[in-house]
Write a protein that holds these residues in place. Structure first.
Motif, PDB file in Angstrom:
ATOM      1  N   ARG A  47     -26.382  98.090 -68.231  1.00 55.74           N
ATOM      2  CA  ARG A  47     -26.546  99.050 -67.109  1.00 55.74           C
ATOM      3  C   ARG A  47     -27.556  99.955 -67.847  1.00 55.74           C
ATOM      4  O   ARG A  47     -27.777 100.205 -68.897  1.00 55.74           O
ATOM      5  N   LYS A  62     -31.641  98.538 -69.108  1.00 59.42           N
ATOM      6  CA  LYS A  62     -30.430  98.039 -68.840  1.00 59.42           C
ATOM      7  C   LYS A  62     -29.737  97.831 -70.449  1.00 59.42           C
ATOM      8  O   LYS A  62     -30.548  97.134 -71.213  1.00 59.42           O
ATOM      9  N   PHE A  91     -24.786 102.251 -61.496  1.00 56.55           N
ATOM     10  CA  PHE A  91     -23.762 101.150 -61.470  1.00 56.55           C
ATOM     11  C   PHE A  91     -24.772 100.519 -60.348  1.00 56.55           C
ATOM     12  O   PHE A  91     -24.837 101.243 -59.042  1.00 56.55           O
TER      13      PHE A  91
END
Length: 188
Positions: free
Chosen positions: A67, A141, A174
């Motif tokens: 993430r 990420k 998210f």
């Protein structure tokens, strides 16, 4: 939290975050936006034989999903601030060309995704004394981010300033589940 970084400026106060205007030592409201909770980080690797940090402290996701960590807020603790301003038996005070920074390194699995840096102090005129946004989005990420405190101060045994900082309000992006979005769209 305390505004008295001299009284609270030794290793016995390594969990005391600096808060301008605090009257005495306070147990509430010391975090970002007046929150009562924040974390204190300790750890550094400088390559010297005296460095005892085996593994750098990190933020990671227990589910292993990558993430984007957008940002977090950082602040100095009183112990570090006192050493920057006044020095102690292990380190000299910060001079005009001295600096201390946090270097965040992102990883997606074992692959390094990049680094981000923010200065906790950059000379005696530029020292963090309030919660400051640290942009981590450029790491992309990640499954893990490590934090290393680095600086110019070396007392002959390696990095000599306290390798501490406080952090709060870690913001993570998210992604929405595309299946759930399609189900919502189809049901309306």
């Amino acid at each position: 939290a305390s505004s008295d970084y001299v009284t609270n400026g030794d290793f016995n106060h390594q969990l005391t975050v600096y808060k301008a205007g605090a009257e005495g030592d306070v147990r509430t409201g010391g975090g970002h936006n007046g929150s009562n909770n924040f974390a204190v980080h300790y750890g550094y690797k400088d390559g010297s034989q005296f460095n005892k940090t085996a593994e750098l402290p990190a933020l990671s996701f227990s589910d292993g999903m990558a993430r984007v960590i957008d940002h977090m807020y950082v602040n100095n603790i009183c112990y570090a601030l006192n050493c920057y301003m006044n020095g102690n038996g292990l380190t000299a005070k910060i001079g005009p060309d001295d600096w201390v920074a946090i270097v965040a390194t992102g990883y997606n699995g074992d692959e390094k995704t990049g680094e981000a840096k923010i200065y906790l102090c950059n000379g005696p005129e530029n020292i963090v004394t309030d919660w400051t946004k640290f942009d981590l989005s450029g790491l992309g990420k990640v499954t893990k981010v490590t934090f290393n405190v680095k600086g110019s101060s070396d007392n002959g045994y390696g990095f000599s300033q306290p390798a501490y900082f406080a952090y709060d309000d870690v913001a993570v992006r998210f992604e929405k589940d595309a299946t759930a979005i399609n189900n919502i769209s189809q049901s309306t």
